[in-house]
Enzyme design. Structure first.
Site, PDB file in Angstrom:
ATOM      1  N   GLY A  14     -30.584  27.367  23.758  1.00 27.74           N
ATOM      2  CA  GLY A  14     -29.863  26.403  23.092  1.00 27.74           C
ATOM      3  C   GLY A  14     -29.655  26.540  21.473  1.00 27.74           C
ATOM      4  N   MET A  15     -29.000  25.630  20.909  1.00 25.71           N
ATOM      5  CA  MET A  15     -28.432  25.905  19.540  1.00 25.71           C
ATOM      6  C   MET A  15     -29.472  26.002  18.565  1.00 25.71           C
ATOM      7  SD  MET A  15     -25.890  23.221  17.542  1.00 25.71           S
ATOM      8  CE  MET A  15     -26.805  22.044  17.508  1.00 25.71           C
ATOM      9  N   TRP A  65     -33.100  17.865  27.575  1.00 23.11           N
ATOM     10  CA  TRP A  65     -31.709  17.324  28.109  1.00 23.11           C
ATOM     11  C   TRP A  65     -30.869  16.575  27.118  1.00 23.11           C
ATOM     12  CZ3 TRP A  65     -29.644  15.738  33.578  1.00 23.11           C
ATOM     13  CH2 TRP A  65     -28.537  14.856  33.348  1.00 23.11           C
ATOM     14  N   THR A  66     -29.828  17.381  26.572  1.00 19.66           N
ATOM     15  CA  THR A  66     -29.327  16.608  25.445  1.00 19.66           C
ATOM     16  C   THR A  66     -27.816  16.014  25.640  1.00 19.66           C
ATOM     17  OG1 THR A  66     -28.363  18.878  25.349  1.00 19.66           O
ATOM     18  CG2 THR A  66     -30.349  18.337  23.990  1.00 19.66           C
ATOM     19  N   ASP A 106     -33.644  10.871  16.392  1.00 20.61           N
ATOM     20  CA  ASP A 106     -33.316   9.698  15.706  1.00 20.61           C
ATOM     21  C   ASP A 106     -33.112   8.620  16.592  1.00 20.61           C
ATOM     22  OD1 ASP A 106     -30.929  11.193  16.159  1.00 20.61           O
ATOM     23  OD2 ASP A 106     -29.915   9.395  15.217  1.00 20.61           O
ATOM     24  N   TYR A 129     -31.134   8.079  26.782  1.00 17.81           N
ATOM     25  CA  TYR A 129     -31.711   9.291  26.196  1.00 17.81           C
ATOM     26  C   TYR A 129     -32.838   9.063  24.993  1.00 17.81           C
ATOM     27  CZ  TYR A 129     -31.275  13.324  22.675  1.00 17.81           C
ATOM     28  OH  TYR A 129     -31.709  14.268  21.942  1.00 17.81           O
TER      29      TYR A 129
HETATM   30  N1  LIG Z   1     -27.951  18.391  18.593  1.00 15.13           N
HETATM   31  C1  LIG Z   1     -28.174  17.308  17.939  1.00 15.13           C
HETATM   32  O1  LIG Z   1     -27.691  16.633  17.123  1.00 15.13           O
HETATM   33  C2  LIG Z   1     -29.660  16.763  18.061  1.00 15.13           C
HETATM   34  C3  LIG Z   1     -30.128  15.458  17.473  1.00 15.13           C
HETATM   35  C4  LIG Z   1     -31.209  15.184  17.621  1.00 15.13           C
HETATM   36  C5  LIG Z   1     -32.219  15.744  18.160  1.00 15.13           C
HETATM   37  N2  LIG Z   1     -31.861  17.047  18.844  1.00 15.13           N
HETATM   38  C6  LIG Z   1     -32.761  17.652  19.779  1.00 15.13           C
HETATM   39  O2  LIG Z   1     -33.244  19.045  19.140  1.00 15.13           O
HETATM   40  C7  LIG Z   1     -33.408  19.752  20.214  1.00 15.13           C
HETATM   41  C8  LIG Z   1     -32.660  21.104  20.229  1.00 15.13           C
HETATM   42  O3  LIG Z   1     -31.317  20.520  20.501  1.00 15.13           O
HETATM   43  P1  LIG Z   1     -29.960  21.564  20.550  1.00 15.13           P
HETATM   44  O4  LIG Z   1     -29.116  20.908  19.956  1.00 15.13           O
HETATM   45  O5  LIG Z   1     -30.297  22.758  20.278  1.00 15.13           O
HETATM   46  O6  LIG Z   1     -29.659  21.307  22.093  1.00 15.13           O
HETATM   47  P2  LIG Z   1     -29.173  22.344  23.368  1.00 15.13           P
HETATM   48  O7  LIG Z   1     -28.165  23.480  22.554  1.00 15.13           O
HETATM   49  O8  LIG Z   1     -28.444  21.558  24.280  1.00 15.13           O
HETATM   50  O9  LIG Z   1     -30.374  23.155  23.634  1.00 15.13           O
HETATM   51  C9  LIG Z   1     -31.322  22.721  24.706  1.00 15.13           C
HETATM   52  C10 LIG Z   1     -31.579  23.825  25.819  1.00 15.13           C
HETATM   53  O10 LIG Z   1     -32.647  23.458  26.705  1.00 15.13           O
HETATM   54  C11 LIG Z   1     -32.597  23.824  27.703  1.00 15.13           C
HETATM   55  N3  LIG Z   1     -32.819  23.275  29.088  1.00 15.13           N
HETATM   56  C12 LIG Z   1     -32.430  22.011  29.545  1.00 15.13           C
HETATM   57  N4  LIG Z   1     -33.350  21.831  30.525  1.00 15.13           N
HETATM   58  C13 LIG Z   1     -34.319  22.740  30.604  1.00 15.13           C
HETATM   59  C14 LIG Z   1     -35.386  22.843  31.445  1.00 15.13           C
HETATM   60  N5  LIG Z   1     -35.619  22.080  32.331  1.00 15.13           N
HETATM   61  N6  LIG Z   1     -36.135  23.854  31.182  1.00 15.13           N
HETATM   62  C15 LIG Z   1     -35.971  24.494  30.129  1.00 15.13           C
HETATM   63  N7  LIG Z   1     -34.901  24.770  29.338  1.00 15.13           N
HETATM   64  C16 LIG Z   1     -34.140  23.631  29.460  1.00 15.13           C
HETATM   65  C17 LIG Z   1     -30.973  24.058  28.048  1.00 15.13           C
HETATM   66  O11 LIG Z   1     -30.494  24.803  28.864  1.00 15.13           O
HETATM   67  P3  LIG Z   1     -29.020  24.746  29.817  1.00 15.13           P
HETATM   68  O12 LIG Z   1     -28.006  24.758  28.716  1.00 15.13           O
HETATM   69  O13 LIG Z   1     -29.320  26.124  30.780  1.00 15.13           O
HETATM   70  O14 LIG Z   1     -29.238  23.345  30.310  1.00 15.13           O
HETATM   71  C18 LIG Z   1     -30.419  24.381  26.547  1.00 15.13           C
HETATM   72  O15 LIG Z   1     -30.457  25.793  26.195  1.00 15.13           O
HETATM   73  C19 LIG Z   1     -33.664  19.176  21.388  1.00 15.13           C
HETATM   74  O16 LIG Z   1     -35.074  18.290  21.820  1.00 15.13           O
HETATM   75  C20 LIG Z   1     -32.664  17.794  21.053  1.00 15.13           C
HETATM   76  O17 LIG Z   1     -33.390  16.682  21.570  1.00 15.13           O
HETATM   77  C21 LIG Z   1     -30.659  17.491  18.891  1.00 15.13           C
END
Ligand SMILES: NC(=O)c1ccc[n+]([C@@H]2O[C@H](COP(=O)([O-])OP(=O)(O)OC[C@H]3O[C@@H](n4cnc5c(N)ncnc54)[C@H](OP(=O)(O)O)[C@@H]3O)[C@@H](O)[C@H]2O)c1
Length: 299
Positions: A14-15, A65-66, A106, A129
């Protein structure tokens, strides 16, 4: 203070995770990065086995799950990842005495406040979510009262994934004007800035100088998506007047967006760690890499 034990990062494709892994490498920390294929968090047995095999001192859970809108119709699936996943991790961490840094959002708040949400402000998610992420928080805090850290972030962008900044850079190149919502307030946060705080927090946790519980991992300051986009345009050398304000009503989506997502940062002081810098400083540091990445032709 390196080498106090191995780190394990979940959701490593993930990112955010990519920048956490990079930061740990820069800091000389030993790290195991497990993407979804290597460790599926919904598989409790696999979680137990992975922790028993690697015996990390710190786990950073970046897996989630994002897909915010999809969660509205697939909440049970989202809950398995965002609620049950962290519960499995927390149980395995409890057995091994491992510190768990769990990333949250948030969206656990209702978003109708008028001053920054404190770390202990009442939650009240308005979306599926948000409910699933809150379940994950509660599992971590209940199972690991002394070693569980919930770090809420928001408005995240980085080189390793699709995000708002990347979209705006692409749109600037093809659109004369852009209408962007000006009635949602938040704190744009660069994954590299958050990754740095996660590494510091994990080290402080191992050193016993950071109290367990909730932290807010967002930038300082605040803006709207409109203000954010104007600053992106300015940094691109484009005319910010091409960005025009609009309202959320013009962009109806399945999941409601919080109108007010500004988070307070006072808890960092208890851990002896500075909160993240102002969002505009983070953006100006991030832009060169984000632009270069698009020029290299990454989708
Ligand atoms: N992006 C935002 O603006 C934002 C804002 C607030 C909070 N957050 C939080 O920040 C964290 C990181 O977010 P991110 O933006 O980096 O999200 P992301 O790029 O979607 O990364 C999430 C990763 O989790 C993996 N994943 C999904 N289901 C899984 C499972 N069952 N077992 C193991 N890995 C799994 C996904 O793999 P696949 O791609 O293969 O499904 C993906 O690589 C998350 O907790 C998110 O809720 C993000």
């Amino acid at each position: 203070m390196t080498g106090m034990g191995k780190w394990l990062v979940t959701g490593a494709g993930g990112m955010l995770a990519q920048d956490v892994v990079a930061r740990l490498a820069e800091e000389g920390e030993s790290c195991v990065a497990l993407d979804r294929r290597a460790l599926d968090l919904t598989d409790a047995g696999a979680v137990t086995r992975a922790l028993a095999e690697h015996r990390p001192a710190v786990v950073v859970n970046c897996a989630a799950w994002t897909a915010v809108d999809d969660a509205e119709t697939r909440e049970a699936e989202a809950l398995r990842i965002n609620g049950d996943g962290p519960a499995h991790l927390a149980a395995a961490c409890r057995e091994l005495g491992t510190v768990l840094l769990h990333i949250s959002t948030d969206y656990v708040f209702s978003g109708d406040a008028e001053k920054p949400y404190a770390e202990d402000a009442p939650t009240g998610p308005r979306s599926a979510y948000g409910r699933t992420k809150l379940a994950g928080e509660q599992a971590v805090l209940t199972t690991l009262p002394d070693r569980g850290f919930v770090v809420r972030t928001a408005w995240l962008y980085g080189a390793g994934g699709g995000n708002f900044v990347r979209t705006m850079i692409k749109l600037e190149a093809v659109k004369d004007t852009l209408d962007v919502v000006d009635d949602q307030r938040g704190q744009p946060t660069w994954t590299v800035d958050l990754a740095d705080r996660l590494v510091r927090l994990g080290r402080a946790a191992l050193a016993g100088t950071a109290p367990a519980g909730v932290y807010h991992g967002t930038s300082s300051g605040e803006t709207t998506w409109f203000g954010f986009t104007r600053e992106i345009f300015r940094l691109l050398g484009a005319d910010p007047e091409r960005v025009r304000p609009t309202t959320s009503a013009a962009f109806a989506r399945p999941a409601p967006r919080p109108a007010y997502s500004v988070l307070g940062h006072s808890r960092w002081q208890q851990a002896g760690i500075e909160p993240i810098r102002d969002w505009s400083e983070g953006l100006s540091s991030a832009m060169p890499a984000l632009v270069a990445e698009l020029q290299e032709g990454n989708p």
